[in-house]
Design an enzyme around this catalytic site. Structure first.
Site, PDB file in Angstrom:
ATOM      1  N   LYS A  22      70.434 -30.710  76.110  1.00 28.93           N
ATOM      2  CA  LYS A  22      71.867 -30.853  76.440  1.00 28.93           C
ATOM      3  C   LYS A  22      72.446 -29.485  76.817  1.00 28.93           C
ATOM      4  CE  LYS A  22      75.055 -30.964  73.041  1.00 28.93           C
ATOM      5  NZ  LYS A  22      76.139 -29.972  73.198  1.00 28.93           N
ATOM      6  N   ASN A  23      72.149 -28.465  76.023  1.00 31.16           N
ATOM      7  CA  ASN A  23      72.792 -27.161  76.214  1.00 31.16           C
ATOM      8  C   ASN A  23      72.174 -26.338  77.332  1.00 31.16           C
ATOM      9  OD1 ASN A  23      74.548 -27.935  74.291  1.00 31.16           O
ATOM     10  ND2 ASN A  23      73.743 -26.606  72.676  1.00 31.16           N
ATOM     11  N   CYS A 115      87.892 -27.302  68.401  1.00 24.27           N
ATOM     12  CA  CYS A 115      87.177 -28.526  68.021  1.00 24.27           C
ATOM     13  C   CYS A 115      86.950 -28.422  66.514  1.00 24.27           C
ATOM     14  CB  CYS A 115      85.869 -28.635  68.790  1.00 24.27           C
ATOM     15  SG  CYS A 115      84.648 -27.451  68.231  1.00 24.27           S
ATOM     16  N   ARG A 120      87.198 -21.826  68.825  1.00 25.58           N
ATOM     17  CA  ARG A 120      86.406 -21.762  70.060  1.00 25.58           C
ATOM     18  C   ARG A 120      87.192 -21.065  71.192  1.00 25.58           C
ATOM     19  NH1 ARG A 120      82.525 -25.825  69.747  1.00 25.58           N
ATOM     20  NH2 ARG A 120      81.374 -24.703  71.349  1.00 25.58           N
ATOM     21  N   ASP A 304      73.058 -24.533  65.404  1.00 29.13           N
ATOM     22  CA  ASP A 304      73.040 -25.968  65.692  1.00 29.13           C
ATOM     23  C   ASP A 304      72.054 -26.731  64.824  1.00 29.13           C
ATOM     24  OD1 ASP A 304      73.597 -25.689  69.289  1.00 29.13           O
ATOM     25  OD2 ASP A 304      74.913 -25.478  67.546  1.00 29.13           O
ATOM     26  N   ARG A 396      77.165 -37.805  71.702  1.00 32.12           N
ATOM     27  CA  ARG A 396      77.426 -36.692  72.632  1.00 32.12           C
ATOM     28  C   ARG A 396      76.151 -35.892  72.857  1.00 32.12           C
ATOM     29  NH1 ARG A 396      82.492 -33.107  71.521  1.00 32.12           N
ATOM     30  NH2 ARG A 396      81.488 -32.246  73.353  1.00 32.12           N
TER      31      ARG A 396
HETATM   32  C1  EPZ Z   1      77.035 -22.893  72.838  1.00 32.37           C
HETATM   33  O1  EPZ Z   1      78.429 -22.978  72.617  1.00 32.37           O
HETATM   34  C2  EPZ Z   1      76.497 -24.283  72.526  1.00 32.37           C
HETATM   35  N1  EPZ Z   1      77.092 -25.262  73.436  1.00 32.37           N
HETATM   36  C3  EPZ Z   1      76.819 -24.634  71.075  1.00 32.37           C
HETATM   37  O2  EPZ Z   1      76.239 -25.905  70.803  1.00 32.37           O
HETATM   38  C4  EPZ Z   1      76.152 -23.595  70.170  1.00 32.37           C
HETATM   39  O3  EPZ Z   1      76.492 -23.867  68.828  1.00 32.37           O
HETATM   40  C5  EPZ Z   1      76.653 -22.196  70.554  1.00 32.37           C
HETATM   41  O4  EPZ Z   1      76.401 -21.948  71.960  1.00 32.37           O
HETATM   42  C6  EPZ Z   1      75.962 -21.105  69.754  1.00 32.37           C
HETATM   43  O5  EPZ Z   1      74.575 -21.170  69.973  1.00 32.37           O
HETATM   44  C7  EPZ Z   1      76.605 -25.344  74.702  1.00 32.37           C
HETATM   45  O6  EPZ Z   1      75.711 -24.618  75.089  1.00 32.37           O
HETATM   46  C8  EPZ Z   1      77.248 -26.366  75.588  1.00 32.37           C
HETATM   47  P1  EPZ Z   1      79.280 -19.158  71.893  1.00 32.37           P
HETATM   48  P2  EPZ Z   1      79.372 -21.741  73.069  1.00 32.37           P
HETATM   49  O7  EPZ Z   1      80.185 -18.761  73.012  1.00 32.37           O
HETATM   50  O8  EPZ Z   1      78.858 -21.139  74.312  1.00 32.37           O
HETATM   51  C9  EPZ Z   1      82.911 -17.040  69.771  1.00 32.37           C
HETATM   52  C10 EPZ Z   1      76.164 -28.112  70.006  1.00 32.37           C
HETATM   53  O9  EPZ Z   1      76.241 -28.594  68.868  1.00 32.37           O
HETATM   54  N2  EPZ Z   1      83.497 -16.869  71.119  1.00 32.37           N
HETATM   55  O10 EPZ Z   1      77.914 -18.581  71.818  1.00 32.37           O
HETATM   56  O11 EPZ Z   1      80.779 -22.223  73.031  1.00 32.37           O
HETATM   57  C11 EPZ Z   1      82.870 -18.490  69.341  1.00 32.37           C
HETATM   58  O12 EPZ Z   1      84.108 -18.891  68.803  1.00 32.37           O
HETATM   59  C12 EPZ Z   1      77.104 -26.993  70.430  1.00 32.37           C
HETATM   60  O13 EPZ Z   1      75.325 -28.457  70.880  1.00 32.37           O
HETATM   61  C13 EPZ Z   1      84.629 -16.091  71.266  1.00 32.37           C
HETATM   62  O14 EPZ Z   1      85.161 -15.544  70.293  1.00 32.37           O
HETATM   63  O15 EPZ Z   1      79.152 -20.739  71.853  1.00 32.37           O
HETATM   64  C14 EPZ Z   1      81.763 -18.490  68.325  1.00 32.37           C
HETATM   65  O16 EPZ Z   1      82.304 -18.070  67.076  1.00 32.37           O
HETATM   66  C15 EPZ Z   1      78.094 -26.636  69.338  1.00 32.37           C
HETATM   67  N3  EPZ Z   1      85.176 -15.930  72.504  1.00 32.37           N
HETATM   68  C16 EPZ Z   1      80.801 -17.423  68.845  1.00 32.37           C
HETATM   69  O17 EPZ Z   1      81.537 -16.651  69.803  1.00 32.37           O
HETATM   70  C17 EPZ Z   1      84.612 -16.515  73.610  1.00 32.37           C
HETATM   71  O18 EPZ Z   1      85.135 -16.322  74.732  1.00 32.37           O
HETATM   72  C18 EPZ Z   1      79.591 -18.001  69.561  1.00 32.37           C
HETATM   73  O19 EPZ Z   1      80.064 -18.914  70.522  1.00 32.37           O
HETATM   74  C19 EPZ Z   1      83.456 -17.315  73.443  1.00 32.37           C
HETATM   75  C20 EPZ Z   1      82.911 -17.471  72.199  1.00 32.37           C
END
Ligand code: EPZ
Length: 415
Positions: A22-23, A115, A120, A304, A396
């Site tokens: 998915k990711n 969420c 996020r 995850d 999802r």
């Molecule tokens: C991706 O989300 C995945 N989703 C998530 O999977 C996964 O948990 C996450 O990466 C971490 O591995 C997809 O790939 C579609 P991040 P993403 O940006 O990109 C903070 C699932 O269950 N952050 O790496 O949104 C954020 O709040 C989902 O399949 C900022 O502060 O994750 C988090 O604390 C859930 N500012 C941390 O970074 C930003 O602009 C990591 O988030 C972006 C992120």
């Protein structure tokens, strides 16, 4: 609202074919916006989230057709708005920002909103686009970005690792004038998969999979055909399903090297994990040892899989300390596991789990994608009838979960 009724206590035995990730699929579909050519994606999982991304691209005016597990994306965007009613359903919609800006010089993307697992924010995505010369304003809950003269290559240094922001920056940089460097980039396999697809389209990318990615901008991108990598989180979930039910599963199409951190911990807990020609065999050997984990960006323990691993530790011989460092509120499964008799204490980002010989069946409620599957795992391991409600969260990210586990002996059905 659908629920899953589960008769637990049956060791799972058999083979499971792991679906496309998915990711990986979500950013790959968004990348269909950045190329002048046609993108053919194979092994695309059929999920609510991939369906939402297809709808979003059609909303932009793209031609998107699915035949089986092949998605064909072509045409060009005529509408550059990603509206709130689509984006709020799926946060990964933010991934259209980079490709729209790179190819069309404009994008109006709704702020995704939070969420269940956290606020996020998308500040890192926005700062990366600004680094490439885009003018970005936030108004009416929307990100309004434009780059009338196109994007210019830049050195983007992320203060923290972000999978999505790395993906947005990488796609945007493919058409930026000059050279870009993404420093403190995410190293997840899904990042490398996206880079390989962009390279197949004609992009010039090196360093993907490391913390520094270099991209030489090109004028345009062309056709590509790309196979989506297997879903390491789905595979990891099934490995834990074998362990928690005291069974034995062979995972087909999974890539063991994407699961090193999970497998290292499971082996320490006494689980047998062998790679053979058929795939990866995961077998329980009686009891489950306890182990501490701390979630981290790849190659660390995946956030995850934290909820799923916690379900396993609820039945371990001993205590375990689970530290969630990536998201600020990813323990929503804890109160539900406690309804099944689990002994868990949470203090901020740390959960202390005291293992027990068994849990008790109960009606529980899913709150987010990975929490819901952790409740399914706990129910599968528990004698008696449990019911997991609000399983639209499950749909999802897991396709045909009942069928896949059902063919291995799980007694579960949708009510
Ligand atoms: C991706 O989300 C995945 N989703 C998530 O999977 C996964 O948990 C996450 O990466 C971490 O591995 C997809 O790939 C579609 P991040 P993403 O940006 O990109 C903070 C699932 O269950 N952050 O790496 O949104 C954020 O709040 C989902 O399949 C900022 O502060 O994750 C988090 O604390 C859930 N500012 C941390 O970074 C930003 O602009 C990591 O988030 C972006 C992120």
């Amino acid at each position: 609202m659908d629920s899953l009724r589960i008769e637990g206590g049956v060791p799972l035995k058999g083979e499971i074919v792991v679906s496309g990730a998915k990711n990986a699929a979500l950013p790959l579909i968004a990348a269909g916006l950045v190329t002048d050519g046609t993108l053919r994606l194979r092994n695309v999982p059929d999920l609510v989230d991939t369906g939402s991304m297809e709808v979003l691209l059609r909303n932009h005016g793209m031609d998107v057709g699915r035949t089986g597990d092949m998605l064909v994306i072509g045409g060009s965007a005529t509408n550059f708005d990603a509206p709130y009613d689509l984006v709020r359903k799926m946060r990964a919609s933010i991934l259209v920002l980079g490709p729209l800006l790179a190819r069309y010089g404009q994008a109006r993307v709704s702020l995704p909103g939070g969420c269940a697992i956290g606020t996020r924010p998308v500040d890192l995505h926005i700062r990366a686009m600004q680094a490439f010369g885009a003018i970005v304003e936030l108004a009416d809950g929307y990100i309004q970005a434009r780059a009338p003269g196109g994007l210019t290559g830049a050195r983007v240094v992320f203060p923290m690792v972000s999978v999505g922001a790395t993906e947005n920056a990488m796609i945007a940089a493919t058409l930026a004038k000059g050279t870009s460097e993404i420093v403190n980039a995410a190293r997840e396999p899904e990042i490398s998969d996206l880079a390989e697809c962009l390279i197949a389209m004609g992009a010039r990318i090196t360093g993907h999979g490391t913390d520094t990615i270099t991209i030489e901008g090109v004028d345009s991108l062309g056709d590509a055909t790309h196979d989506v990598i297997p879903d390491r989180i789905e595979a990891g979930t099934f490995a834990i399903a074998a362990a928690i039910t005291g069974g034995e599963l062979t995972l087909q199409n999974a890539r063991a090297r994407h699961l090193d951190s999970l497998f290292e911990v499971l082996r320490r807990c006494g689980i047998t994990i062998d790679e053979n020609d058929d795939g990866i065999r995961v077998a329980a050997n009686g009891g489950i040892g306890s182990a501490d984990i701390t979630t981290d960006p790849f190659p660390g323990f995946p956030t995850d899989l934290q909820a799923q691993f916690m379900a396993l530790m609820c039945l371990a011989d001993g205590s375990s300390r689970i530290s969630e460092t990536v998201f600020e509120n990813r323990f929503m499964h804890v109160p539900e596991l406690m309804r099944m008799g689990a002994d868990i204490q949470v203090d901020g980002g740390i959960a202390m789990v005291r293992g027990k010989p068994s849990l008790t069946p109960a009606p529980v409620m899913a709150t987010d994608l990975r929490a819901s599957v952790s409740l399914v795992l706990a129910a599968l391991a528990t004698e008696g009838t449990s019911e997991v409600s609000r399983i639209y969260h499950l749909d999802r990210g897991y396709s045909d979960l009942e069928a896949k586990l059902g063919q291995c002996g799980a007694r579960m059905h949708r009510v």
